[in-house]
Design a protein around this motif. Structure first.
Motif, PDB file in Angstrom:
ATOM      1  N   ALA A 157      -3.955   4.388   6.129  1.00  0.00           N
ATOM      2  CA  ALA A 157      -3.599   5.775   6.421  1.00  0.00           C
ATOM      3  C   ALA A 157      -2.591   5.831   7.570  1.00  0.00           C
ATOM      4  O   ALA A 157      -1.602   6.571   7.516  1.00  0.00           O
ATOM      5  N   VAL A 158      -2.840   5.046   8.607  1.00  0.00           N
ATOM      6  CA  VAL A 158      -1.923   5.005   9.750  1.00  0.00           C
ATOM      7  C   VAL A 158      -0.573   4.420   9.331  1.00  0.00           C
ATOM      8  O   VAL A 158       0.488   4.941   9.703  1.00  0.00           O
ATOM      9  N   ALA A 159      -0.609   3.338   8.568  1.00  0.00           N
ATOM     10  CA  ALA A 159       0.642   2.735   8.112  1.00  0.00           C
ATOM     11  C   ALA A 159       1.463   3.716   7.290  1.00  0.00           C
ATOM     12  O   ALA A 159       2.683   3.833   7.455  1.00  0.00           O
ATOM     13  N   ARG A 160       0.777   4.457   6.401  1.00  0.00           N
ATOM     14  CA  ARG A 160       1.481   5.336   5.450  1.00  0.00           C
ATOM     15  C   ARG A 160       1.969   6.631   6.081  1.00  0.00           C
ATOM     16  O   ARG A 160       3.078   7.085   5.771  1.00  0.00           O
ATOM     17  N   THR A 161       1.169   7.236   6.967  1.00  0.00           N
ATOM     18  CA  THR A 161       1.518   8.571   7.459  1.00  0.00           C
ATOM     19  C   THR A 161       2.020   8.598   8.904  1.00  0.00           C
ATOM     20  O   THR A 161       2.522   9.625   9.352  1.00  0.00           O
TER      21      THR A 161
END
Length: 288
Positions: A157-161
């Motif tokens: 989630a952190v990587a993507r958003t």
């Protein structure tokens, strides 16, 4: 140039703060691995507010396209980067960043006063573009490493958003500085080029690393990311990537020079100071 800036503003508006998913599987491990990175990068991104104040002093009469770029496109984008990264580190259990948003160095004020002479302001503009080139290239490398590191931790989630949207905006900034630098360098006279080379050699440093403590923070960040591991070969590779365009513009006449020596030495001092603080020259992986 103007078209490029307009496209940046239209295609890459500031990342909406409510679009970010801060879900973390292991916030403690994330903080341990990348706490130093988040602390350094959030501070640097938020300090663009002061950077714009500095630019208004440094360039008393800037080209309209420059002012449009740094005030209307670059600053809003970077400020949101900083707010997002700072929120992430707080949610991971780390302290909020404390950026310097107002204090401007005497050296820069002096250069700004001299910049009221048009020929001197062109030198200041060239230094601004060169600083932008090095800063944005460093940012691209850092966000690529941070994205890979988040995926390695399973923090999708952190990587993507968080990381992916930020890193998508940095190459456009680099492209702007590259176009501007190449165009202005070809217009400078011999004494102006000499002055740019001299000032750049004496003042080059990593972005946001203006004192001993900040240089340590920078060194920790690049070691935590695995950009450098304490090996001078890694440092040389990093310096080559950051200083490539600067070498092509300022130092192409120096045969056999891979990258300006001051670029490598600046990174070397920061990385080795961190290694000395840790008591070795091993990667800082796993340390906050």
């Amino acid at each position: 140039m103007a078209d490029h800036v307009d496209r940046l503003g239209e295609e890459h508006p500031p990342i909406p703060l409510d679009s970010v998913d801060y879900t973390m599987k292991r916030p403690g491990l994330l903080a341990e691995r990348f706490g130093s990175v988040l602390a350094y990068m959030s501070r640097v991104e938020l300090e663009v507010e002061r950077n714009v104040i500095e630019l208004n002093i440094l360039l008393p009469d800037p080209p309209e396209v420059d002012q449009h770029f740094y005030a209307d496109v670059w600053m809003p984008q970077e400020t949101h980067h900083g707010l997002i990264l700072d929120r992430l580190q707080v949610l991971a259990g780390l302290e909020a960043t404390t950026p310097n948003l107002t204090e401007v160095s005497f050296r820069l004020k002096l250069l700004g006063a001299l910049g009221r002479v048009g020929a001197v302001q062109d030198v200041s503009r060239m230094l601004y573009y060169l600083t932008g080139l090095a800063t944005e290239r460093s940012a691209v490398l850092a966000y690529n490493k941070l994205h890979a590191g988040m995926l390695e931790l399973g923090e999708r989630a952190v990587a993507r958003t968080v990381v992916a949207p930020i890193r998508r905006q940095e190459p456009g900034h680099f492209a702007y500085y590259q176009i501007a630098a190449r165009g202005l360098w070809s217009q400078l006279g011999g004494w102006q080029k000499w002055l740019v080379r001299t000032l750049r050699r004496k003042t080059f440093g990593p972005v946001g690393a203006e004192n001993k403590q900040q240089r340590l923070e920078f060194g920790k960040a690049i070691r935590s990311l695995g950009i450098v591991t304490g090996d001078d070969a890694d440092l040389q590779h990093y310096a080559d990537q950051v200083g490539r365009v600067e070498h092509e513009l300022l130092w192409a006449h120096r045969r056999g020079l891979r990258v300006p020596k001051y670029v490598f030495e600046s990174f070397r001092r920061a990385a080795h100071a961190t290694a000395d603080l840790d008591g070795d020259h091993q990667p800082a992986r796993g340390r906050a």
